[in-house]
Scaffold this motif. Structure first.
Motif, PDB file in Angstrom:
ATOM      1  N   GLU A  10      45.761  49.401  46.666  1.00  0.00           N
ATOM      2  CA  GLU A  10      45.297  49.101  45.319  1.00  0.00           C
ATOM      3  C   GLU A  10      46.499  48.630  44.520  1.00  0.00           C
ATOM      4  O   GLU A  10      47.619  49.113  44.708  1.00  0.00           O
ATOM      5  N   ALA A  11      46.272  47.654  43.644  1.00  0.00           N
ATOM      6  CA  ALA A  11      47.358  47.100  42.823  1.00  0.00           C
ATOM      7  C   ALA A  11      46.739  46.335  41.673  1.00  0.00           C
ATOM      8  O   ALA A  11      45.554  45.983  41.694  1.00  0.00           O
ATOM      9  N   GLY A  12      47.554  46.073  40.655  1.00  0.00           N
ATOM     10  CA  GLY A  12      47.062  45.323  39.510  1.00  0.00           C
ATOM     11  C   GLY A  12      48.177  45.065  38.523  1.00  0.00           C
ATOM     12  O   GLY A  12      49.360  45.025  38.883  1.00  0.00           O
ATOM     13  N   TYR A  13      47.801  44.909  37.266  1.00  0.00           N
ATOM     14  CA  TYR A  13      48.747  44.557  36.212  1.00  0.00           C
ATOM     15  C   TYR A  13      48.593  45.556  35.071  1.00  0.00           C
ATOM     16  O   TYR A  13      47.565  45.562  34.382  1.00  0.00           O
ATOM     17  N   GLY A  14      49.600  46.407  34.906  1.00  0.00           N
ATOM     18  CA  GLY A  14      49.493  47.451  33.899  1.00  0.00           C
ATOM     19  C   GLY A  14      48.347  48.390  34.236  1.00  0.00           C
ATOM     20  O   GLY A  14      48.252  48.909  35.340  1.00  0.00           O
ATOM     21  N   GLN A  15      47.450  48.591  33.270  1.00  0.00           N
ATOM     22  CA  GLN A  15      46.305  49.471  33.482  1.00  0.00           C
ATOM     23  C   GLN A  15      45.125  48.771  34.158  1.00  0.00           C
ATOM     24  O   GLN A  15      44.124  49.419  34.467  1.00  0.00           O
ATOM     25  N   MET A  16      45.256  47.467  34.370  1.00  0.00           N
ATOM     26  CA  MET A  16      44.136  46.724  34.960  1.00  0.00           C
ATOM     27  C   MET A  16      44.249  46.730  36.484  1.00  0.00           C
ATOM     28  O   MET A  16      45.166  46.138  37.059  1.00  0.00           O
ATOM     29  N   ARG A  17      43.331  47.406  37.124  1.00  0.00           N
ATOM     30  CA  ARG A  17      43.305  47.445  38.584  1.00  0.00           C
ATOM     31  C   ARG A  17      42.581  46.205  39.098  1.00  0.00           C
ATOM     32  O   ARG A  17      41.469  45.905  38.669  1.00  0.00           O
ATOM     33  N   VAL A  18      43.216  45.486  40.028  1.00  0.00           N
ATOM     34  CA  VAL A  18      42.628  44.267  40.586  1.00  0.00           C
ATOM     35  C   VAL A  18      42.187  44.486  42.025  1.00  0.00           C
ATOM     36  O   VAL A  18      41.046  44.196  42.388  1.00  0.00           O
ATOM     37  N   LEU A  19      43.082  44.975  42.860  1.00  0.00           N
ATOM     38  CA  LEU A  19      42.753  45.224  44.264  1.00  0.00           C
ATOM     39  C   LEU A  19      42.183  46.619  44.425  1.00  0.00           C
ATOM     40  O   LEU A  19      42.713  47.586  43.874  1.00  0.00           O
ATOM     41  N   ARG A  20      41.106  46.718  45.210  1.00  0.00           N
ATOM     42  CA  ARG A  20      40.394  47.987  45.343  1.00  0.00           C
ATOM     43  C   ARG A  20      40.198  48.331  46.822  1.00  0.00           C
ATOM     44  O   ARG A  20      39.331  47.772  47.482  1.00  0.00           O
ATOM     45  N   ASN A  21      41.052  49.214  47.323  1.00  0.00           N
ATOM     46  CA  ASN A  21      40.918  49.730  48.692  1.00  0.00           C
ATOM     47  C   ASN A  21      40.837  48.599  49.719  1.00  0.00           C
ATOM     48  O   ASN A  21      39.941  48.559  50.563  1.00  0.00           O
ATOM     49  N   VAL A  22      41.786  47.673  49.665  1.00  0.00           N
ATOM     50  CA  VAL A  22      41.795  46.516  50.563  1.00  0.00           C
ATOM     51  C   VAL A  22      42.518  46.873  51.860  1.00  0.00           C
ATOM     52  O   VAL A  22      43.625  47.415  51.838  1.00  0.00           O
ATOM     53  N   GLY A  23      41.892  46.555  52.979  1.00  0.00           N
ATOM     54  CA  GLY A  23      42.521  46.808  54.266  1.00  0.00           C
ATOM     55  C   GLY A  23      42.149  45.756  55.302  1.00  0.00           C
ATOM     56  O   GLY A  23      40.992  45.333  55.374  1.00  0.00           O
ATOM     57  N   PHE A  24      43.113  45.314  56.082  1.00  0.00           N
ATOM     58  CA  PHE A  24      42.896  44.360  57.174  1.00  0.00           C
ATOM     59  C   PHE A  24      44.175  44.305  57.998  1.00  0.00           C
ATOM     60  O   PHE A  24      45.203  44.884  57.628  1.00  0.00           O
ATOM     61  N   ALA A  25      44.124  43.580  59.111  1.00  0.00           N
ATOM     62  CA  ALA A  25      45.302  43.401  59.959  1.00  0.00           C
ATOM     63  C   ALA A  25      45.402  41.939  60.367  1.00  0.00           C
ATOM     64  O   ALA A  25      44.398  41.230  60.468  1.00  0.00           O
TER      65      ALA A  25
END
Length: 226
Positions: A10-25
């Motif tokens: 999970e990642a984003g900008y400040g308090q805004m979450r952009v990525l939500r439980n992303v997983g792959f290989a």
């Protein structure tokens, strides 16, 4: 061999979450495409992998080594190459100088530039021309060539067809296929252009609102997910 593992990030900008439980290989030698409209989180995903924005959760590993807490330059030294949206070349430097800067930044000698120029027939005759006077397509090819001077194991490509005319898109496709054969390149590509994506990717996943629309399925490496 699995070259890149992204697990529950999970990642984003400040308090805004952009990525939500992303997983792959991504497997070594694979071209993996992630398709999605603007604002879905594709560029944010590449920025999180490259280290331009921090993770708030999850892990990232390159060839089995954890890199999620490393700064961008450390990730680059370990073999991660990133061609960002907008190219970000140095407009006042020549084509050759742009490429030499990338080689030096990754701890390599600028003498390798001539070898990489030979892989890009469009750039070789304009090697002494300033980057700022090149066309958008030429700048995109320069951004790719510059990144390769760092000799990455994994190349992250962000919207390479943006603002590029169709003939240059076809040239980029041919160039990437050729580099795959010559260098054993592995690529993670994010794009909106379905035709461009399908001409390159072994697998395609779709990103929507910061999530992948279906989990990565290593048992079906040729499956496209839409």
């Amino acid at each position: 061999m699995t070259l890149l593992t992204v697990a529950g990030i999970e990642a984003g900008y400040g308090q805004m979450r952009v990525l939500r439980n992303v997983g792959f290989a991504v497997e070594e030698g694979e071209f993996l495409g992630i398709l999605g409209h603007n604002g879905m989180g594709k560029s944010t995903l590449l920025k999180a992998i490259s280290g331009d924005i921090p993770l708030t959760r999850g892990r990232i590993a390159l060839a089995g080594q954890e890199i999620g807490g490393l700064p961008p330059h450390r990730r680059a030294r370990l073999g991660l190459g990133y061609v960002p949206q907008g190219r970000q070349i140095f407009p006042a430097l020549t084509v050759r100088e742009n490429m030499a800067m990338a080689a030096l930044a990754s701890g390599r000698s600028p003498v390798i530039v001539d070898g990489f120029l030979a892989l890009f027939p469009r750039l070789k005759p304009i090697a002494d021309r300033a980057g700022g006077v090149l066309s958008g397509g030429e700048q995109q090819i320069l951004a790719l060539a510059r990144c390769l001077c760092g000799q990455p194991r994994l190349l992250l490509l962000d919207e390479p067809t943006e603002g590029v005319q169709p003939s240059i898109r076809d040239e980029i496709v041919d160039t990437l296929h050729d580099l795959r054969k010559r260098l054993g390149l592995t690529i993670l590509l994010v794009e909106q252009n379905v035709q461009f994506m399908e001409s390159l990717a072994d697998r395609i996943l779709q990103m929507e609102k910061g999530c992948l629309s279906a989990p990565d399925n290593p048992a079906a490496p040729s499956m496209a997910v839409f």
